[in-house]
Design a protein around this motif. Structure first.
Motif, short mmCIF file in Angstrom:
data_model
loop_
_atom_site.label_atom_id
_atom_site.label_comp_id
_atom_site.label_asym_id
_atom_site.label_seq_id
_atom_site.Cartn_x
_atom_site.Cartn_y
_atom_site.Cartn_z
N ASP A 1 60.09 -35.91 47.00
CA ASP A 1 59.55 -36.59 45.81
C ASP A 1 58.06 -36.31 45.78
OD1 ASP A 1 58.92 -38.13 43.68
OD2 ASP A 1 59.64 -40.02 44.49
N MET B 1 67.93 -34.43 49.15
CA MET B 1 67.86 -35.12 47.87
C MET B 1 66.49 -34.89 47.25
SD MET B 1 68.46 -39.18 46.98
CE MET B 1 70.22 -39.11 47.28
N ILE C 1 64.87 -45.02 41.71
CA ILE C 1 65.00 -43.83 42.55
C ILE C 1 64.92 -44.16 44.03
CG2 ILE C 1 64.15 -42.23 40.79
CD1 ILE C 1 61.44 -42.31 42.20
N TRP D 1 68.24 -44.80 45.41
CA TRP D 1 68.96 -43.55 45.69
C TRP D 1 68.49 -42.92 46.99
CZ3 TRP D 1 73.33 -41.89 43.76
CH2 TRP D 1 73.77 -42.43 42.54
N TYR D 2 67.20 -43.01 47.27
CA TYR D 2 66.71 -42.46 48.54
C TYR D 2 67.38 -43.17 49.70
CZ TYR D 2 62.96 -40.47 45.65
OH TYR D 2 62.26 -39.78 44.70
N ASN E 1 63.99 -35.52 43.68
CA ASN E 1 63.74 -36.20 42.41
C ASN E 1 63.09 -35.21 41.45
OD1 ASN E 1 63.13 -38.06 40.37
ND2 ASN E 1 61.28 -38.79 41.39
N LEU F 1 68.25 -37.26 39.94
CA LEU F 1 68.37 -37.00 41.37
C LEU F 1 69.35 -35.87 41.58
CD1 LEU F 1 66.65 -38.89 43.14
CD2 LEU F 1 67.50 -40.12 41.13
N GLU G 1 74.42 -34.20 40.77
CA GLU G 1 73.29 -34.76 40.03
C GLU G 1 73.66 -36.12 39.45
OE1 GLU G 1 72.30 -32.22 36.78
OE2 GLU G 1 74.26 -32.38 35.83
N ASN H 1 63.92 -39.36 35.14
CA ASN H 1 64.24 -38.99 36.52
C ASN H 1 65.70 -38.61 36.67
OD1 ASN H 1 62.07 -41.41 36.77
ND2 ASN H 1 61.69 -39.84 38.31
N ILE I 1 64.28 -35.83 51.97
CA ILE I 1 64.04 -36.36 50.62
C ILE I 1 62.75 -35.74 50.08
CG2 ILE I 1 63.55 -38.44 49.27
CD1 ILE I 1 65.07 -40.00 51.52
#
Length: 508
Positions: A372, A403, A279, A282-283, A405, A442, A432, A440, A370
């Motif tokens: 999370d 974004m 993940i 992806w961030y 999670n 995203l 997605e 998980n 972001i």
């Protein structure tokens, strides 16, 4: 031998200490179960129901015991028994729950339900004993004078309630944050043992007083034999107001874990390599979906700071703001993960209150946001509602990207669908992709359409290499039954509980 009728002050002290231990224990029980079952409303409802039901049964037990004579000895036995069980509870339950959770993750789904039943039973027994104390105190105070029952009952109720108030505030505001869960149970056990000592002195028996040491001797033995090995070398450990936090070194990397330790909150490599994985990769990709290079980046749920390490290296020219509720997480990142937070604007605050303020006072401040911030497996409901996402949208510049999670269980996407639908009610485009894990997904939300994105070519080479190995996001879809989450109605905890129970009763 019975208690003297002239010892009402002693009895009031016992009532106060028992009340203190009861509510102190209830608060600590919530903390004890949180690492394994979460802190959802349904979990708290079950805990409170078990406590209240146990106290009710205890009241019946106390009434029965009061008619059997020797109330002083009954009192002492109940106080010492509940003290012993309190001190054992914090030492026996975590290995039981941790073991059941490990078996649950490996496919033994019934283990979690059996452990929950066992944990509830362990919790119920000392509460039953505590519930039996008030009837015995009242019986001892009144003797045969039935006209004094109301007066004595009122006084003992007041003393017990005052103790409950001290236990509640003490556990929630001081004991758990400063001393930890086990020590909080030990304080409850100490209060109960002190109450037993008061009774023992009234009974004037040396043996009775000696028995008061038992709640402290046996738990020490249990602690010695119940130690469990960590999944790796623990190099840093501390308990905060919100979680038990540790950093474990394993296979050339350092992982920040909380509570049960199945979800990695942050990580770094021992050799200093860029933590571009899963993940976090992806961030680092988030700017590709924006319409401009990132000048201002906001991380909601900084954890130990892996996002900071990535953006300081990949986008050094950008301003990074990191919001984290738990300051101890940042301490772990700095001291044990080796994260350099220089140049990062760190804010210790709940993500929702931060967004509310930013959207009102400084709208359009960020190119990338972001999120999370969930405590596995639960998403905080106030960070999943339409009202929150409106605040996020207003905090983005035109062309910005959000974004988030979201946790799931394999193919069970009930929570993912609900959050995707809610995002879709606020943003024009929601995409997605599933991370290479079973838990998980995203979600990527923008107001602008895809052709306006800067795309992969604008990313640093390391991130492009990561992106080419991943599944490119698809336009999000969701089940027709997926609810729109609002501040008024956001049953994400209930949906997560349903996911867990489906996993227990049916293998995916």
């Amino acid at each position: 031998m019975s208690l003297s009728r002239r010892s009402n002050r002693a009895r009031l002290a016992v009532a106060f200490l028992a009340g203190l231990a009861t509510l102190n224990g209830e608060i600590a029980l919530g903390r004890l179960f949180a690492p394994y079952y979460g802190t959802s409303t349904s979990i708290w409802a079950v805990l409170i129901a078990v406590v209240l039901g146990s106290l009710s049964v205890g009241g019946l037990l106390g009434g029965w015991a009061s008619r059997r004579g020797a109330p002083g000895r009954w009192l002492m036995a109940l106080l010492l028994g509940s003290a012993l069980l309190f001190s054992l509870l914090a030492r026996i339950t975590p290995p039981l729950l941790a073991g059941s959770l490990a078996r649950f993750h490996s496919g033994a789904f019934g283990a979690l339900a059996l452990a929950a039943l066992g944990g509830a039973s362990l919790m119920a027994v000392p509460m039953v004993l505590l519930g039996a104390i008030s009837p015995l105190l009242i019986h001892g105070a009144c003797g045969g004078a039935s006209g004094d029952v109301g007066r004595h009952a009122g006084r003992f109720s007041a003393a017990s309630t005052a103790g409950s108030l001290v236990g509640t505030l003490g556990a929630g505001l001081f004991f758990i944050p400063l001393l930890g869960t086990t020590a909080t149970f030990d304080l409850g056990a100490a209060a109960l043992t002190l109450g037993a000592a008061v009774v023992a002195l009234e009974l004037r028996g040396a043996l009775h007083v000696a028995f008061c040491a038992v709640p402290f001797l046996l738990p020490a033995f249990v602690s010695a034999v119940a130690e469990t090995e960590a999944d790796g070398e623990i190099i840093w450990s501390r308990e905060s107001t919100h979680a038990s936090i540790r950093v474990v070194r394993r296979n050339g990397e350092r992982r920040l874990l909380t509570n049960e330790g199945y979800a990695i909150q942050s990580f770094t490599f021992d050799n200093g390599a860029l933590p571009l994985r899963s993940i976090w990769g992806w961030y680092a990709m988030a700017p590709a979906f924006a319409a401009q290079r990132p000048r201002d980046v906001l991380a909601l749920g900084m954890g130990g700071g892996t996002v900071a390490a990535l953006y300081r290296s990949l986008w050094p020219e950008s301003r990074l703001v990191g919001v984290e509720l738990d300051s101890v997480m940042l301490e772990a990142g700095r001291e044990a993960l080796g994260i350099d937070f220089s140049g990062v604007e760190l804010v210790i605050e709940d993500a929702r209150s931060f967004i509310n303020r930013e959207a009102l006072l400084r709208p359009g401040s960020f190119d990338v946001i972001i999120l999370d911030a969930f405590q596995f497996p639960y998403v905080p409901f106030h960070l999943a509602t339409r009202e929150f996402f409106i605040g996020v949208r207003e905090s983005l510049r035109p062309g910005g990207v959000f974004m988030v999670n979201v946790g799931r269980n394999g193919h069970d996407r009930e929570v993912v669908d609900a959050i995707a639908r809610t995002l879709g009610s606020v943003f024009n485009l929601v995409r997605e992709t599933d991370a290479r894990t079973a838990s998980n997904t995203l979600l990527i939300a923008t107001v602008h359409e895809a052709p306006e994105e800067i795309g992969l070519e604008a990313l640093p080479a390391e991130v492009r290499a990561f992106a080419l190995a991943e599944r490119w996001p698809r336009v999000a879809s969701w089940a027709d039954a997926a609810p729109l989450l609002t501040d008024d109605l956001a049953p994400v905890e209930w949906m997560t509980d349903r996911t867990v129970w489906r996993a227990i009763w049916k293998r995916e």
